[in-house]
Design a protein around this motif. Structure first.
Motif, mmCIF file in Angstrom:
data_model
loop_
_atom_site.group_PDB
_atom_site.id
_atom_site.type_symbol
_atom_site.label_atom_id
_atom_site.label_comp_id
_atom_site.label_asym_id
_atom_site.label_seq_id
_atom_site.Cartn_x
_atom_site.Cartn_y
_atom_site.Cartn_z
ATOM 1 N N VAL A 39 0.858 -1.182 0.000
ATOM 2 C CA VAL A 39 0.000 0.000 0.000
ATOM 3 C C VAL A 39 0.893 1.230 0.000
ATOM 4 O O VAL A 39 1.996 1.213 0.555
ATOM 5 N N TYR A 40 0.406 2.283 -0.651
ATOM 6 C CA TYR A 40 1.183 3.503 -0.811
ATOM 7 C C TYR A 40 0.295 4.703 -0.511
ATOM 8 O O TYR A 40 -0.911 4.665 -0.721
ATOM 9 N N ALA A 41 0.928 5.771 -0.050
ATOM 10 C CA ALA A 41 0.187 6.977 0.300
ATOM 11 C C ALA A 41 -0.333 7.668 -0.957
ATOM 12 O O ALA A 41 0.390 7.836 -1.928
ATOM 13 N N ALA A 42 -1.598 8.065 -0.893
ATOM 14 C CA ALA A 42 -2.218 8.847 -1.967
ATOM 15 C C ALA A 42 -2.075 10.315 -1.579
ATOM 16 O O ALA A 42 -2.957 10.907 -0.966
ATOM 17 N N GLY A 43 -0.935 10.887 -1.878
ATOM 18 C CA GLY A 43 -0.641 12.249 -1.470
ATOM 19 C C GLY A 43 0.269 12.240 -0.258
ATOM 20 O O GLY A 43 0.701 11.182 0.207
ATOM 21 N N ARG A 44 0.518 13.412 0.257
ATOM 22 C CA ARG A 44 1.465 13.548 1.355
ATOM 23 C C ARG A 44 0.913 14.480 2.427
ATOM 24 O O ARG A 44 0.039 15.281 2.185
ATOM 25 N N LEU A 45 1.494 14.362 3.592
ATOM 26 C CA LEU A 45 1.339 15.340 4.669
ATOM 27 C C LEU A 45 2.753 15.628 5.146
ATOM 28 O O LEU A 45 3.545 14.697 5.329
ATOM 29 N N ASP A 46 3.075 16.875 5.344
ATOM 30 C CA ASP A 46 4.401 17.217 5.855
ATOM 31 C C ASP A 46 4.635 16.511 7.180
ATOM 32 O O ASP A 46 3.690 16.205 7.909
ATOM 33 N N HIS A 47 5.900 16.293 7.523
ATOM 34 C CA HIS A 47 6.196 15.589 8.774
ATOM 35 C C HIS A 47 5.662 16.340 9.986
ATOM 36 O O HIS A 47 5.324 15.744 10.991
ATOM 37 N N ASP A 48 5.545 17.675 9.896
ATOM 38 C CA ASP A 48 5.045 18.435 11.034
ATOM 39 C C ASP A 48 3.534 18.642 11.010
ATOM 40 O O ASP A 48 2.988 19.336 11.856
ATOM 41 N N SER A 49 2.849 18.004 10.063
ATOM 42 C CA SER A 49 1.388 18.031 10.010
ATOM 43 C C SER A 49 0.851 16.686 10.489
ATOM 44 O O SER A 49 1.547 15.685 10.469
ATOM 45 N N GLU A 50 -0.407 16.703 10.891
ATOM 46 C CA GLU A 50 -1.034 15.509 11.448
ATOM 47 C C GLU A 50 -2.304 15.205 10.671
ATOM 48 O O GLU A 50 -2.768 16.004 9.887
ATOM 49 N N GLY A 51 -2.889 14.040 10.943
ATOM 50 C CA GLY A 51 -4.220 13.761 10.449
ATOM 51 C C GLY A 51 -4.289 12.761 9.324
ATOM 52 O O GLY A 51 -3.407 11.919 9.139
ATOM 53 N N LEU A 52 -5.363 12.866 8.546
ATOM 54 C CA LEU A 52 -5.761 11.833 7.597
ATOM 55 C C LEU A 52 -4.792 11.677 6.437
ATOM 56 O O LEU A 52 -4.460 12.629 5.728
ATOM 57 N N LEU A 53 -4.370 10.426 6.262
ATOM 58 C CA LEU A 53 -3.580 10.012 5.113
ATOM 59 C C LEU A 53 -4.261 8.765 4.568
ATOM 60 O O LEU A 53 -4.558 7.849 5.332
ATOM 61 N N VAL A 54 -4.539 8.746 3.272
ATOM 62 C CA VAL A 54 -5.138 7.570 2.641
ATOM 63 C C VAL A 54 -4.027 6.777 1.982
ATOM 64 O O VAL A 54 -3.206 7.331 1.250
ATOM 65 N N LEU A 55 -3.992 5.475 2.264
ATOM 66 C CA LEU A 55 -3.040 4.566 1.629
ATOM 67 C C LEU A 55 -3.840 3.504 0.892
ATOM 68 O O LEU A 55 -4.920 3.106 1.341
ATOM 69 N N THR A 56 -3.323 3.058 -0.252
ATOM 70 C CA THR A 56 -4.035 2.058 -1.035
ATOM 71 C C THR A 56 -3.064 1.296 -1.927
ATOM 72 O O THR A 56 -1.943 1.749 -2.163
ATOM 73 N N ASN A 57 -3.532 0.172 -2.434
ATOM 74 C CA ASN A 57 -2.779 -0.580 -3.439
ATOM 75 C C ASN A 57 -3.352 -0.324 -4.831
ATOM 76 O O ASN A 57 -2.968 -0.963 -5.794
ATOM 77 N N ASP A 58 -4.268 0.627 -4.953
ATOM 78 C CA ASP A 58 -4.956 0.955 -6.201
ATOM 79 C C ASP A 58 -4.350 2.225 -6.813
ATOM 80 O O ASP A 58 -4.626 3.338 -6.352
ATOM 81 N N GLY A 59 -3.531 2.035 -7.850
ATOM 82 C CA GLY A 59 -2.873 3.171 -8.497
ATOM 83 C C GLY A 59 -3.842 4.191 -9.050
ATOM 84 O O GLY A 59 -3.591 5.394 -9.019
ATOM 85 N N GLY A 60 -4.989 3.723 -9.568
ATOM 86 C CA GLY A 60 -5.995 4.651 -10.080
ATOM 87 C C GLY A 60 -6.564 5.531 -8.984
ATOM 88 O O GLY A 60 -6.791 6.730 -9.192
ATOM 89 N N LEU A 61 -6.781 4.957 -7.816
ATOM 90 C CA LEU A 61 -7.293 5.740 -6.682
ATOM 91 C C LEU A 61 -6.243 6.739 -6.212
ATOM 92 O O LEU A 61 -6.577 7.885 -5.897
ATOM 93 N N ILE A 62 -4.990 6.326 -6.186
ATOM 94 C CA ILE A 62 -3.915 7.260 -5.812
ATOM 95 C C ILE A 62 -3.938 8.467 -6.749
ATOM 96 O O ILE A 62 -3.898 9.612 -6.307
ATOM 97 N N HIS A 63 -4.020 8.212 -8.052
ATOM 98 C CA HIS A 63 -4.065 9.302 -9.027
ATOM 99 C C HIS A 63 -5.295 10.185 -8.804
ATOM 100 O O HIS A 63 -5.201 11.417 -8.815
ATOM 101 N N GLN A 64 -6.441 9.552 -8.598
ATOM 102 C CA GLN A 64 -7.692 10.300 -8.398
ATOM 103 C C GLN A 64 -7.595 11.230 -7.186
ATOM 104 O O GLN A 64 -8.032 12.380 -7.241
ATOM 105 N N LEU A 65 -7.015 10.744 -6.096
ATOM 106 C CA LEU A 65 -6.940 11.542 -4.870
ATOM 107 C C LEU A 65 -5.814 12.561 -4.889
ATOM 108 O O LEU A 65 -5.955 13.657 -4.334
ATOM 109 N N ALA A 66 -4.699 12.225 -5.494
ATOM 110 C CA ALA A 66 -3.503 13.065 -5.367
ATOM 111 C C ALA A 66 -3.307 14.063 -6.502
ATOM 112 O O ALA A 66 -2.672 15.095 -6.300
ATOM 113 N N HIS A 67 -3.826 13.780 -7.687
ATOM 114 C CA HIS A 67 -3.548 14.672 -8.817
ATOM 115 C C HIS A 67 -4.403 15.935 -8.732
ATOM 116 O O HIS A 67 -5.615 15.865 -8.591
#
Length: 182
Positions: A39-67
């Motif tokens: 599973v890989y993160a769909a987008g990023r949060l800086d190390h000094d930020s907190e909260g929701l991170l979505v991880l998935t094994n679906d490359g299409g979903l990663i693109h949909q969320l991060a682009h």
């Protein structure tokens, strides 16, 4: 070969955790919290930020969320230094000029201080300077955008928590924990 079932992990990332599974500087990473292969993160949060991170094994979903072209909205709870004026909220809402261009309009409102986990280390507090909590929703993701936006209007960010991505939130997910969803 059968395709692996799609996995979607909602992780409430703690402060100072890197949004990757390895780190050459031995800082805390996703590997310290999530033991799910491929599973890989769909987008990023800086190390000094907190909260929701979505991880998935679906490359299409990663693109949909991060682009950025997909304009998935994200809501942040932001504690800033000082008492925020209606003019500052208006400026943030309409877009502010940063070094890499004008930010798109955002949905910005004052909010009550949320009930949260303690941050380690705690934010810096100044005895004579109040803080304000804002809810900021954006649909773009320039590097450190929220922090740069609030600084631009004279209110440095002290604590930044991503509360929502699309329809997913951190509700019911303790900090440092994750939830696997359908």
């Amino acid at each position: 070969m059968a395709q692996a079932a799609r996995k979607i992990i909602l992780f409430n990332k703690p402060h100072l955790v890197q949004c990757q599974f390895t780190d050459e500087h031995q800082r805390p990473t996703l590997k310290d919290y999530i033991n799910i292969p491929n599973v890989y993160a769909a987008g990023r949060l800086d190390h000094d930020s907190e909260g929701l991170l979505v991880l998935t094994n679906d490359g299409g979903l990663i693109h949909q969320l991060a682009h950025p072209d997909n304009k998935v909205s994200k809501t942040y709870w932001v504690q800033v230094e000082g008492k925020v004026s209606p003019q500052a909220i208006k400026a943030l809402s309409e877009g502010v000029e940063l070094k890499d261009g004008l930010t798109k309009p955002a949905k910005v409102s004052l909010m009550a201080e949320p009930v949260l986990w303690p941050r380690v280390p705690p934010i810096r507090e100044r005895k004579h300077i109040p803080t304000t909590w804002l809810s900021i929703t954006i649909s773009e993701g320039k590097n450190r955008q929220i922090r740069r936006m609030t600084a631009h209007v004279g209110h440095p960010t002290l604590r930044l928590i991503r509360y929502r991505i699309g329809n997913w939130t951190i509700d019911g997910i303790n900090n440092g924990h994750y939830l696997e969803v359908e």
